[in-house]
Design an enzyme around this catalytic site. Structure first.
Site, PDB file in Angstrom:
ATOM      1  N   PRO A  74       0.811  -1.222   0.000  1.00 53.60           N
ATOM      2  CA  PRO A  74       0.000   0.000   0.000  1.00 53.60           C
ATOM      3  C   PRO A  74       0.842   1.269   0.000  1.00 53.60           C
ATOM      4  O   PRO A  74       1.933   1.299   0.572  1.00 53.60           O
ATOM      5  CB  PRO A  74      -0.807  -0.113   1.295  1.00 53.60           C
ATOM      6  CG  PRO A  74      -0.024  -1.026   2.162  1.00 53.60           C
ATOM      7  CD  PRO A  74       0.723  -1.961   1.248  1.00 53.60           C
ATOM      8  N   CYS A  75       0.348   2.287  -0.641  1.00 55.86           N
ATOM      9  CA  CYS A  75       0.980   3.597  -0.630  1.00 55.86           C
ATOM     10  C   CYS A  75       0.794   4.187   0.761  1.00 55.86           C
ATOM     11  O   CYS A  75      -0.325   4.342   1.240  1.00 55.86           O
ATOM     12  CB  CYS A  75       0.345   4.492  -1.693  1.00 55.86           C
ATOM     13  SG  CYS A  75       0.919   6.188  -1.652  1.00 55.86           S
ATOM     14  N   GLN A  76       1.862   4.525   1.425  1.00 58.24           N
ATOM     15  CA  GLN A  76       1.776   4.982   2.809  1.00 58.24           C
ATOM     16  C   GLN A  76       0.934   6.230   2.979  1.00 58.24           C
ATOM     17  O   GLN A  76       0.243   6.378   3.979  1.00 58.24           O
ATOM     18  CB  GLN A  76       3.172   5.220   3.362  1.00 58.24           C
ATOM     19  CG  GLN A  76       3.942   3.936   3.540  1.00 58.24           C
ATOM     20  CD  GLN A  76       5.336   4.171   4.066  1.00 58.24           C
ATOM     21  OE1 GLN A  76       5.804   5.291   4.134  1.00 58.24           O
ATOM     22  NE2 GLN A  76       6.016   3.113   4.434  1.00 58.24           N
ATOM     23  N   PHE A  78      -1.738   7.035   1.515  1.00 55.65           N
ATOM     24  CA  PHE A  78      -3.168   6.793   1.350  1.00 55.65           C
ATOM     25  C   PHE A  78      -3.658   5.557   2.078  1.00 55.65           C
ATOM     26  O   PHE A  78      -4.833   5.254   2.073  1.00 55.65           O
ATOM     27  CB  PHE A  78      -3.512   6.658  -0.139  1.00 55.65           C
ATOM     28  CG  PHE A  78      -3.234   7.910  -0.906  1.00 55.65           C
ATOM     29  CD1 PHE A  78      -4.101   8.986  -0.846  1.00 55.65           C
ATOM     30  CD2 PHE A  78      -2.083   8.037  -1.653  1.00 55.65           C
ATOM     31  CE1 PHE A  78      -3.836  10.151  -1.529  1.00 55.65           C
ATOM     32  CE2 PHE A  78      -1.810   9.199  -2.357  1.00 55.65           C
ATOM     33  CZ  PHE A  78      -2.688  10.262  -2.287  1.00 55.65           C
ATOM     34  N   SER A  79      -2.783   4.819   2.709  1.00 55.77           N
ATOM     35  CA  SER A  79      -3.140   3.577   3.357  1.00 55.77           C
ATOM     36  C   SER A  79      -3.965   3.818   4.610  1.00 55.77           C
ATOM     37  O   SER A  79      -3.612   4.624   5.455  1.00 55.77           O
ATOM     38  CB  SER A  79      -1.877   2.801   3.735  1.00 55.77           C
ATOM     39  OG  SER A  79      -2.213   1.688   4.517  1.00 55.77           O
TER      40      SER A  79
END
Length: 95
Positions: A74-76, A78-79
């Protein structure tokens, strides 16, 4: 010889499905979102769905049976699993 794989951060299984179409036999998928795990179990009942955070999974039993480890980390920024700081001036948020 078949290629075997384990999928981390599986979500609803899109990457794992693509790998399946490419001939990879899925040994296990790891995802901690319950709804995503239910989707995985519904769409691929034969898959071993591990509903857990990857930090809490003991992967030692897979050492001699997995050729490929894949995952959509996951993109940190946006997670929902991480600590989201709205409005933080991060280059990751502007990508």
């Amino acid at each position: 010889m078949n290629i075997t794989g384990i999928e981390l951060f599986a979500g609803a299984g899109g990457l794992a499905l693509g790998l399946e179409q490419a001939g990879v036999d899925t040994v296990a998928v790891v995802e901690f979102n319950h709804a995503a795990c239910e989707t995985l179990r519904c769409n691929r009942p034969s898959w071993n769905v591990i509903e857990s955070d990857v930090h809490d999974v003991d992967f030692s039993s897979y050492c001699d049976m997995v050729d490929l480890v894949s995952g959509g980390a996951p993109c940190q920024a946006f997670s929902y699993a991480g600590k989201i700081e709205i409005g933080r001036a991060s280059c990751r948020e502007r990508v």
